[in-house]
Scaffold this motif. Structure first.
Motif, PDB file in Angstrom:
ATOM      1  N   GLY A  52       0.762  -1.236   0.000  1.00 32.29           N
ATOM      2  CA  GLY A  52       0.000   0.000   0.000  1.00 32.29           C
ATOM      3  C   GLY A  52       0.797   1.292   0.000  1.00 32.29           C
ATOM      4  O   GLY A  52       1.801   1.419  -0.683  1.00 32.29           O
ATOM      5  N   PRO A  53       0.329   2.274   0.775  1.00 33.33           N
ATOM      6  CA  PRO A  53       0.831   3.641   0.702  1.00 33.33           C
ATOM      7  C   PRO A  53       2.346   3.804   0.840  1.00 33.33           C
ATOM      8  O   PRO A  53       2.921   4.717   0.266  1.00 33.33           O
ATOM      9  CB  PRO A  53       0.110   4.332   1.868  1.00 33.33           C
ATOM     10  CG  PRO A  53      -1.144   3.553   2.035  1.00 33.33           C
ATOM     11  CD  PRO A  53      -0.783   2.137   1.714  1.00 33.33           C
ATOM     12  N   SER A  60      -1.285   1.603  -5.062  1.00 29.65           N
ATOM     13  CA  SER A  60      -1.846   2.543  -4.092  1.00 29.65           C
ATOM     14  C   SER A  60      -0.762   3.300  -3.327  1.00 29.65           C
ATOM     15  O   SER A  60      -1.035   3.881  -2.281  1.00 29.65           O
ATOM     16  CB  SER A  60      -2.741   1.783  -3.112  1.00 29.65           C
ATOM     17  OG  SER A  60      -2.000   0.712  -2.523  1.00 29.65           O
ATOM     18  N   ASN A  63      -1.197   6.452  -1.070  1.00 28.86           N
ATOM     19  CA  ASN A  63      -2.668   6.471  -0.985  1.00 28.86           C
ATOM     20  C   ASN A  63      -3.302   6.911  -2.302  1.00 28.86           C
ATOM     21  O   ASN A  63      -4.372   7.529  -2.301  1.00 28.86           O
ATOM     22  CB  ASN A  63      -3.150   7.350   0.170  1.00 28.86           C
ATOM     23  CG  ASN A  63      -3.327   6.555   1.442  1.00 28.86           C
ATOM     24  OD1 ASN A  63      -3.878   5.457   1.429  1.00 28.86           O
ATOM     25  ND2 ASN A  63      -2.842   7.094   2.550  1.00 28.86           N
ATOM     26  N   ARG A  64      -2.664   6.565  -3.440  1.00 26.87           N
ATOM     27  CA  ARG A  64      -3.206   6.902  -4.757  1.00 26.87           C
ATOM     28  C   ARG A  64      -4.557   6.209  -4.926  1.00 26.87           C
ATOM     29  O   ARG A  64      -4.646   4.989  -4.878  1.00 26.87           O
ATOM     30  CB  ARG A  64      -2.233   6.440  -5.846  1.00 26.87           C
ATOM     31  CG  ARG A  64      -2.589   6.927  -7.238  1.00 26.87           C
ATOM     32  CD  ARG A  64      -1.626   6.380  -8.275  1.00 26.87           C
ATOM     33  NE  ARG A  64      -0.255   6.715  -7.997  1.00 26.87           N
ATOM     34  CZ  ARG A  64       0.735   5.807  -7.893  1.00 26.87           C
ATOM     35  NH1 ARG A  64       0.480   4.528  -8.033  1.00 26.87           N
ATOM     36  NH2 ARG A  64       1.966   6.192  -7.644  1.00 26.87           N
ATOM     37  N   ARG A  65      -5.572   7.015  -5.126  1.00 27.93           N
ATOM     38  CA  ARG A  65      -6.935   6.468  -5.214  1.00 27.93           C
ATOM     39  C   ARG A  65      -7.518   6.825  -6.578  1.00 27.93           C
ATOM     40  O   ARG A  65      -7.815   8.000  -6.850  1.00 27.93           O
ATOM     41  CB  ARG A  65      -7.797   7.034  -4.081  1.00 27.93           C
ATOM     42  CG  ARG A  65      -9.063   6.249  -3.833  1.00 27.93           C
ATOM     43  CD  ARG A  65      -9.638   6.594  -2.460  1.00 27.93           C
ATOM     44  NE  ARG A  65     -10.755   5.723  -2.125  1.00 27.93           N
ATOM     45  CZ  ARG A  65     -11.199   5.524  -0.901  1.00 27.93           C
ATOM     46  NH1 ARG A  65     -10.615   6.129   0.119  1.00 27.93           N
ATOM     47  NH2 ARG A  65     -12.214   4.720  -0.681  1.00 27.93           N
ATOM     48  N   PHE A  73      -9.155  -0.145  -1.507  1.00 23.28           N
ATOM     49  CA  PHE A  73      -9.511   0.538  -0.264  1.00 23.28           C
ATOM     50  C   PHE A  73     -10.672  -0.156   0.445  1.00 23.28           C
ATOM     51  O   PHE A  73     -11.118   0.283   1.498  1.00 23.28           O
ATOM     52  CB  PHE A  73      -9.855   2.012  -0.552  1.00 23.28           C
ATOM     53  CG  PHE A  73      -8.652   2.828  -0.951  1.00 23.28           C
ATOM     54  CD1 PHE A  73      -7.981   3.602  -0.016  1.00 23.28           C
ATOM     55  CD2 PHE A  73      -8.178   2.802  -2.259  1.00 23.28           C
ATOM     56  CE1 PHE A  73      -6.860   4.345  -0.377  1.00 23.28           C
ATOM     57  CE2 PHE A  73      -7.061   3.536  -2.634  1.00 23.28           C
ATOM     58  CZ  PHE A  73      -6.399   4.307  -1.694  1.00 23.28           C
ATOM     59  N   ASP A  98      -9.746   1.067   3.871  1.00 22.25           N
ATOM     60  CA  ASP A  98      -8.880   2.245   3.733  1.00 22.25           C
ATOM     61  C   ASP A  98      -7.418   1.950   4.041  1.00 22.25           C
ATOM     62  O   ASP A  98      -6.636   2.853   4.339  1.00 22.25           O
ATOM     63  CB  ASP A  98      -9.384   3.411   4.600  1.00 22.25           C
ATOM     64  CG  ASP A  98     -10.664   4.013   4.034  1.00 22.25           C
ATOM     65  OD1 ASP A  98     -10.845   3.955   2.800  1.00 22.25           O
ATOM     66  OD2 ASP A  98     -11.476   4.536   4.814  1.00 22.25           O
ATOM     67  N   GLU A  99      -7.044   0.675   3.981  1.00 20.40           N
ATOM     68  CA  GLU A  99      -5.635   0.272   4.025  1.00 20.40           C
ATOM     69  C   GLU A  99      -5.381  -0.486   2.710  1.00 20.40           C
ATOM     70  O   GLU A  99      -5.516  -1.706   2.668  1.00 20.40           O
ATOM     71  CB  GLU A  99      -5.370  -0.651   5.217  1.00 20.40           C
ATOM     72  CG  GLU A  99      -5.563   0.002   6.566  1.00 20.40           C
ATOM     73  CD  GLU A  99      -5.335  -1.016   7.688  1.00 20.40           C
ATOM     74  OE1 GLU A  99      -4.164  -1.313   7.974  1.00 20.40           O
ATOM     75  OE2 GLU A  99      -6.331  -1.500   8.248  1.00 20.40           O
ATOM     76  N   PRO A 100      -5.051   0.223   1.636  1.00 18.17           N
ATOM     77  CA  PRO A 100      -5.042  -0.363   0.294  1.00 18.17           C
ATOM     78  C   PRO A 100      -3.850  -1.272   0.006  1.00 18.17           C
ATOM     79  O   PRO A 100      -2.886  -0.879  -0.644  1.00 18.17           O
ATOM     80  CB  PRO A 100      -5.044   0.864  -0.621  1.00 18.17           C
ATOM     81  CG  PRO A 100      -4.331   1.910   0.183  1.00 18.17           C
ATOM     82  CD  PRO A 100      -4.715   1.654   1.611  1.00 18.17           C
TER      83      PRO A 100
END
Length: 198
Positions: A52-53, A60, A63-65, A73, A98-100
Motif C-alpha cells: 500500500g501507501p 496505491s 494512498n493513490r486512489r 480501499f 482504507d488500508e489499500p
C-alpha cells in the motif's frame, strides 16, 4: 500430498491476516473459476505482497486512489483485477478498509479443467500453462469482469488445498523503477514447484 478434499470457498475470516502473512497462507490453496465453459482450478504456488501507501511498487503508493485502485480501499477478500501489457492480473485485496494493500497471485499448478485451460492457452509444455500472472488468468478465464467480486463466493474463489512443505522467499519480479521497494523480500513461492514463474 493429500489432494482428496472438498472444493468449497474458504470463510471470509481466512483473509483477515496481515498482507505478508496472507501472501504465504494462500500458497497451496486452490484458486477456482466457474464459467459457462466449465470449471478450472489450480493450486496457488507463487504470490507477491503489495503493502500500500508506503510501498513504491504498489498501485496505491502514497494512498493513490483512482478508478482502478478504488477496490483496494475496500475490505480484505475482494478481487482486484487490472490489465498490464494486454494481460489481466488478479490480486486478493488485503488489510483493512482504507488500508489499500493486496496480494498478487503469480502462478498456479493446474488441478481441474486442464483441457479447458489448454484450449484457452495452447502451449507445448504444460508447465508453461499457468506459470505466470497473465498466463494463469487467461487459462482460467479470469478477466476484468471479476473486479470487485468476493474471493469467498463463486464464481471466482479460494478453496482449501494443501500445506506446502517449504516456502521460499525473495524479491518481487518486474517492478523496476520502484526504488528500494524492488528489493523487498515480499515474493513467496512453493519451493521446487515446477509451475513457479521463474
Amino acid at each position: 500430498m493429500n489432494r482428496d478434499f472438498l472444493i468449497e470457498p474458504v470463510e471470509e475470516e481466512f483473509f483477515q491476516k496481515p498482507t505478508l502473512q496472507l501472501a504465504q497462507a494462500l500458497l497451496g490453496c486452490l484458486l477456482v473459476k466457474e464459467t459457462d465453459e466449465g470449471i478450472t482450478s489450480g493450486f496457488i504456488v507463487e504470490t507477491e505482497g503489495y503493502m500500500g501507501p508506503l510501498d513504491r511498487a504498489a498501485h496505491s503508493f502514497g494512498n493513490r486512489r483512482t478508478k482502478r485502485t478504488e477496490i483496494m480501499f475496500g475490505k480484505a477478500g475482494l478481487v482486484y483485477t487490472y490489465t498490464m501489457h494486454t494481460h489481466c492480473l488478479v490480486n486478493v485485496v488485503s488489510a483493512g478498509i482504507d488500508e489499500p494493500e493486496a496480494v498478487l497471485i503469480r502462478a498456479v499448478e493446474p488441478y481441474t479443467g486442464v483441457e479447458l485451460m489448454q484450449r484457452r492457452r495452447p502451449v507445448d509444455k504444460q508447465k508453461n500453462l499457468t506459470n505466470g500472472p497473465g498466463k494463469l488468468t487467461k487459462a482460467m478465464g479470469i478477466n476484468k469482469e471479476d473486479y470487485g467480486r468476493l474471493f469467498y463466493e463463486p464464481p471466482l474463489y479460494i478453496a482449501a488445498g494443501y500445506e506446502p512443505e517449504e516456502i521460499a522467499v525473495g524479491p518481487r519480479i518486474g517492478i523496476g523503477g520502484s526504488g528500494e521497494a524492488q528489493d523487498y523480500p515480499w515474493r513467496f513461492w512453493v519451493k521446487d514447484n515446477p509451475y513457479v514463474s521463474r
